[in-house]
Enzyme design. Structure first.
Site, PDB file in Angstrom:
ATOM      1  N   TYR A  33       0.753  -1.286   0.030  1.00  0.00           N
ATOM      2  CA  TYR A  33      -0.105  -0.016   0.032  1.00  0.00           C
ATOM      3  C   TYR A  33       0.759   1.117   0.126  1.00  0.00           C
ATOM      4  O   TYR A  33       2.094   1.268   0.202  1.00  0.00           O
ATOM      5  CB  TYR A  33      -0.942   0.093   1.213  1.00  0.00           C
ATOM      6  CG  TYR A  33      -0.285   0.469   2.547  1.00  0.00           C
ATOM      7  CD1 TYR A  33       0.571  -0.730   3.032  1.00  0.00           C
ATOM      8  CD2 TYR A  33      -0.317   1.552   3.202  1.00  0.00           C
ATOM      9  CE1 TYR A  33       1.131  -0.424   4.301  1.00  0.00           C
ATOM     10  CE2 TYR A  33       0.292   1.813   4.477  1.00  0.00           C
ATOM     11  CZ  TYR A  33       1.089   0.929   5.124  1.00  0.00           C
ATOM     12  OH  TYR A  33       1.511   1.102   6.162  1.00  0.00           O
ATOM     13  N   LYS A 147       6.566  -1.895   1.883  1.00  0.00           N
ATOM     14  CA  LYS A 147       5.520  -1.330   2.507  1.00  0.00           C
ATOM     15  C   LYS A 147       4.165  -2.321   2.294  1.00  0.00           C
ATOM     16  O   LYS A 147       3.308  -2.066   1.575  1.00  0.00           O
ATOM     17  CB  LYS A 147       5.198   0.009   1.911  1.00  0.00           C
ATOM     18  CG  LYS A 147       4.192   0.783   2.937  1.00  0.00           C
ATOM     19  CD  LYS A 147       4.306   2.185   2.449  1.00  0.00           C
ATOM     20  CE  LYS A 147       3.465   3.228   3.178  1.00  0.00           C
ATOM     21  NZ  LYS A 147       2.974   3.283   4.535  1.00  0.00           N
ATOM     22  N   GLU A 180      12.115   2.071  14.371  1.00  0.00           N
ATOM     23  CA  GLU A 180      11.351   3.112  13.802  1.00  0.00           C
ATOM     24  C   GLU A 180      10.126   3.234  14.584  1.00  0.00           C
ATOM     25  O   GLU A 180       9.979   2.369  15.769  1.00  0.00           O
ATOM     26  CB  GLU A 180      11.031   3.114  12.428  1.00  0.00           C
ATOM     27  CG  GLU A 180      10.258   1.839  11.931  1.00  0.00           C
ATOM     28  CD  GLU A 180      10.072   1.512  10.527  1.00  0.00           C
ATOM     29  OE1 GLU A 180       9.868   2.527   9.905  1.00  0.00           O
ATOM     30  OE2 GLU A 180       9.831   0.395  10.182  1.00  0.00           O
ATOM     31  N   LEU A 205      11.241   1.284   7.069  1.00  0.00           N
ATOM     32  CA  LEU A 205      10.525   1.588   6.020  1.00  0.00           C
ATOM     33  C   LEU A 205      11.422   3.042   5.660  1.00  0.00           C
ATOM     34  O   LEU A 205      11.634   3.733   6.287  1.00  0.00           O
ATOM     35  CB  LEU A 205       8.927   2.020   6.067  1.00  0.00           C
ATOM     36  CG  LEU A 205       8.428   2.151   4.815  1.00  0.00           C
ATOM     37  CD1 LEU A 205       8.024   0.797   3.852  1.00  0.00           C
ATOM     38  CD2 LEU A 205       6.926   3.077   5.162  1.00  0.00           C
TER      39      LEU A 205
HETATM   40  N1  PMP Z   1       7.560   3.651   8.911  1.00  0.00           N
HETATM   41  C1  PMP Z   1       6.189   2.936   8.988  1.00  0.00           C
HETATM   42  C2  PMP Z   1       6.491   1.402   9.469  1.00  0.00           C
HETATM   43  C3  PMP Z   1       5.113   3.619   8.413  1.00  0.00           C
HETATM   44  O1  PMP Z   1       4.123   2.855   8.267  1.00  0.00           O
HETATM   45  C4  PMP Z   1       5.353   4.578   7.869  1.00  0.00           C
HETATM   46  C5  PMP Z   1       4.356   5.444   7.156  1.00  0.00           C
HETATM   47  N2  PMP Z   1       3.853   4.866   5.994  1.00  0.00           N
HETATM   48  C6  PMP Z   1       6.507   5.596   7.942  1.00  0.00           C
HETATM   49  C7  PMP Z   1       7.720   4.730   8.635  1.00  0.00           C
HETATM   50  C8  PMP Z   1       6.570   6.936   7.401  1.00  0.00           C
HETATM   51  O2  PMP Z   1       6.848   6.757   5.992  1.00  0.00           O
HETATM   52  P1  PMP Z   1       6.003   8.020   5.010  1.00  0.00           P
HETATM   53  O3  PMP Z   1       6.949   9.283   5.671  1.00  0.00           O
HETATM   54  O4  PMP Z   1       6.322   7.706   3.873  1.00  0.00           O
HETATM   55  O5  PMP Z   1       4.755   8.255   5.475  1.00  0.00           O
END
Ligand code: PMP
Length: 284
Positions: A33, A147, A180, A205
């Site tokens: 996603y 993701k 994270e 991610l």
């Molecule tokens: N880490 C994880 C596990 C996430 O689900 C997200 C949100 N998508 C992020 C980091 C931050 O990513 P982004 O800045 O692309 O929203």
């Protein structure tokens, strides 16, 4: 006005939109996603999101998804049909529908859902005052760089945080290192004023916000050190913050029960919040 969702080639009333009970996303979480922010009717960082989407599909060997041009058209159309000004667009692509069997099915076409929703984002008071995070063991799998819609460990971590009155969970690996957040990337500011965030590897991610912020940081002359940091380091950090599409840059002022710095958002985080806000406005 009723919401409209895109499902496998059709725009349907959100309430009536359906997917098959043998969709592999439903049975195996076999899908990926993306979440894009929309400001003033314009989706932000589309290129970065599509690059990451393409990578996630490639890593899972999900073939036959629409190309970037088609996805851009669907995103624009779902924003238009929902008359969305500020909020998010959600894209989900699974391996498709097939009789339940773990191995990849022969000839299944990927299933695609795109939805849009209004979202106000984090309230201004919270942006100002910062948030608390709770430390939670990172029990996720070995490919957190994908993701994937398989988010059960993230769901449990976020729930543990919420039950403890915290905004987010920071996940800690078995070496005591913060990987994270459950849906955000984690950052600290060290004693020299350098930014520290974990390097891109299989444990985190590659956040689009993280990526954009790194680019914005070049102008500030501040150094970004990409390496793991420990719980002890985070607790003793000068400042801490988290980043994501929906949270943007959000100060972290308490980790578990331990205040960070003087317990208030610090100058580096404030500056980055400001810069990110300006960047988001400029994209429109
Ligand atoms: N880490 C994880 C596990 C996430 O689900 C997200 C949100 N998508 C992020 C980091 C931050 O990513 P982004 O800045 O692309 O929203």
């Amino acid at each position: 006005m009723s919401r409209i969702a895109y499902v496998n080639g059709q725009y349907r009333p959100h309430r009536a939109a359906q997917i098959h009970i043998e969709d592999r996303g439903y049975q195996f979480a076999d899908g990926i996603y993306e979440v894009m922010a929309v400001r003033g009717g314009v989706p932000l960082n589309v290129e970065h999101h599509l690059t990451r989407l393409r990578r996630s599909l490639g890593e899972l060997r999900i073939e036959g998804a629409p190309g970037d041009g088609t996805l851009r058209t669907i995103v624009a159309e779902i924003i238009r049909r929902n008359r969305l000004r500020d909020g998010i667009v959600y894209i989900q692509i699974t391996r498709g529908v097939a009789t339940r069997d773990h191995a990849f099915p022969m000839g299944a076409a990927p299933a695609i859902v795109v939805t849009a929703r209004r979202m106000k984002g984090v309230p201004a008071e919270v942006r100002q005052s910062g948030v608390r995070v709770k430390l939670v063991p990172d029990i996720r799998w070995g490919r957190c760089d994908i993701k994937s819609v398989s988010l059960l460990a993230n769901v449990l971590a976020k729930q543990a945080a919420r039950e403890a009155g915290a905004f987010e969970a920071w996940l800690v690996d078995d070496q005591g290192l913060v990987t994270e957040g459950s849906s955000t990337n984690a950052w600290i500011v060290d004693g020299e004023g350098n930014l520290v965030t974990r390097q891109l590897d299989n444990a985190i991610l590659s956040g689009v916000t993280r990526r954009v912020l790194k680019e914005l940081l070049v102008e500030t002359g501040r150094t970004v050190i990409e390496r793991p940091f420990s719980v002890a380091e985070a607790s003793g950090a000068r400042e801490a913050f988290l980043t994501s599409t929906t949270s943007q840059v959000l100060p972290v002022v308490i980790i578990d029960d331990h205040p960070i710095g003087d317990g208030r958002p610090g100058p580096v985080t404030r500056d980055l919040q400001h810069r990110f806000q300006e960047y988001a406005v400029m994209q429109r």
